[in-house]
Design an enzyme around this catalytic site. Sequence first.
Site, PDB file in Angstrom:
ATOM      1  N   THR A 122       0.812  -1.222   0.000  1.00 60.04           N
ATOM      2  CA  THR A 122       0.000   0.000   0.000  1.00 60.04           C
ATOM      3  C   THR A 122       0.844   1.270   0.000  1.00 60.04           C
ATOM      4  O   THR A 122       0.494   2.256  -0.643  1.00 60.04           O
ATOM      5  CB  THR A 122      -0.912   0.001   1.250  1.00 60.04           C
ATOM      6  OG1 THR A 122      -1.770  -1.127   1.169  1.00 60.04           O
ATOM      7  CG2 THR A 122      -1.743   1.256   1.343  1.00 60.04           C
TER       8      THR A 122
ATOM      9  N   THR B 229       1.572  -4.799   4.203  1.00 57.06           N
ATOM     10  CA  THR B 229       1.424  -5.245   5.590  1.00 57.06           C
ATOM     11  C   THR B 229       0.911  -6.684   5.701  1.00 57.06           C
ATOM     12  O   THR B 229       1.165  -7.354   6.699  1.00 57.06           O
ATOM     13  CB  THR B 229       0.447  -4.325   6.360  1.00 57.06           C
ATOM     14  OG1 THR B 229      -0.786  -4.271   5.644  1.00 57.06           O
ATOM     15  CG2 THR B 229       1.008  -2.945   6.522  1.00 57.06           C
ATOM     16  N   ASP B 230       0.192  -7.149   4.672  1.00 56.60           N
ATOM     17  CA  ASP B 230      -0.505  -8.442   4.811  1.00 56.60           C
ATOM     18  C   ASP B 230       0.420  -9.597   5.180  1.00 56.60           C
ATOM     19  O   ASP B 230       0.076 -10.417   6.026  1.00 56.60           O
ATOM     20  CB  ASP B 230      -1.267  -8.784   3.527  1.00 56.60           C
ATOM     21  CG  ASP B 230      -2.475  -7.870   3.322  1.00 56.60           C
ATOM     22  OD1 ASP B 230      -2.829  -7.145   4.273  1.00 56.60           O
ATOM     23  OD2 ASP B 230      -3.056  -7.886   2.223  1.00 56.60           O
TER      24      ASP B 230
ATOM     25  N   THR C  76       3.219  -9.950  14.558  1.00 53.79           N
ATOM     26  CA  THR C  76       2.002 -10.435  13.906  1.00 53.79           C
ATOM     27  C   THR C  76       1.203  -9.215  13.478  1.00 53.79           C
ATOM     28  O   THR C  76       1.173  -8.223  14.203  1.00 53.79           O
ATOM     29  CB  THR C  76       1.168 -11.249  14.934  1.00 53.79           C
ATOM     30  OG1 THR C  76       1.957 -12.357  15.353  1.00 53.79           O
ATOM     31  CG2 THR C  76      -0.120 -11.779  14.344  1.00 53.79           C
TER      32      THR C  76
HETATM   33  N1  ASP Z   1      -2.629  -5.726   0.492  1.00 52.98           N
HETATM   34  C1  ASP Z   1      -1.589  -4.822   0.883  1.00 52.98           C
HETATM   35  C2  ASP Z   1      -0.293  -5.593   0.910  1.00 52.98           C
HETATM   36  O1  ASP Z   1      -0.045  -6.334   1.801  1.00 52.98           O
HETATM   37  C3  ASP Z   1      -1.886  -4.228   2.212  1.00 52.98           C
HETATM   38  C4  ASP Z   1      -0.843  -3.271   2.731  1.00 52.98           C
HETATM   39  O2  ASP Z   1       0.152  -2.965   2.142  1.00 52.98           O
HETATM   40  O3  ASP Z   1      -1.050  -2.775   3.833  1.00 52.98           O
HETATM   41  O4  ASP Z   1       0.504  -5.445  -0.004  1.00 52.98           O
END
Ligand code: ASP
Length: 348
Positions: free
Chosen positions: A18, A94-95, A171
């Site tokens: 993101t 983040t995922d 986590t």
């Molecule tokens: N779907 C995104 C990812 O993990 C979510 C994020 O970056 O927070 O790439």
Amino acid sequence: MQNILSRPKILMIYTGGTIGMKENPVTKALEPFDFNHLLDNVPKLKMLDFDVEHYQFENPIDSSAMTPEHWGEMVKVIEDNYKKYDGFVVLHGTDTMAYTASALSFMLENLSKPVIITGSQLPIGEVRTDGEENLITALQIAAARDGEGNHIVREVAILFENYLWRGNRSTKRSADNFNAFKSNNYPELAKIGLGISFNKEALWKGGDPEKPLKAHYEMDCNVIFIDLFPGIKEQSVRHMLATPGIKGVVLKTFGAGNGPNSQWFIDAIKETVEKGIIVLNITQCNNGSVLPFRYVTGLDLANAGVISGHDLTSEAAITKMMYLLGRGMNADEVKDYMEYNLRGEISS
Ligand code: ASP
């Protein structure tokens, strides 16, 4: 020891996520954008008193598409540039960030420089973004040295909003909170407020700067999770345990490491262990540890040959198993090392 007067040099590795995404004007969906977009949106990067260079994945990804090959690319970039830079910042979605942080901690043996992973909940181009602050703070942590010029952080860590966490203890705990990460069984490495306050006691002291970094690339993906729930059926458990080629199972159990007391369940696990497949017990609880001898249901699993994952996170458990199997170890060696603290991932 570093030359205290030399200007630190940090390499930023942009993998996607993101933080570097932009809204597609047609579909309105967020999709990875070119890295230059990031520099355009964070002019403050030019105000830092250290040098930042960057490396970009050819095709930046949403981290849900992360694979061990991507981990290998990150490890390669760090290995190739290890002597040239004082620290590394990995920009990541983040995922699966906690999986990457855990995997890199194992793949980078004898790391003695900071590898700080960060990302954001809102794209960096948005007005209320958390990306700018996370990026700048991660860079500052990667460049931080003590009074003698030594790197303060010498491990893989996740920086998000107000905290720096050990990577293999972290986590993702929230899909929308700016404080999206947590380490439930280990204290923060630093607290971010007006300043950056390092928790010296908690920082990893294992990496010896006199010894070279040893990078490992093989991760064996013949591993699975089995997440228990009341009513889980024998046919489901046996089907998963019969996965062709499987070498390791991370069993997510109730409470302090307990499972159903049905005979079919204990038999299925015992037969699996007898085939030379490693079965590791970790708890579904966010906090606490497997205590295999506390309840008879946990004891039955231990007697069936299941080993204890103590307080490992599920991300650290599965990536550690992939790493040890990738090193070509046999089942007994993997079992021994799973319970041994390699990179600060487990409380001894
Ligand atoms: N779907 C995104 C990812 O993990 C979510 C994020 O970056 O927070 O790439």
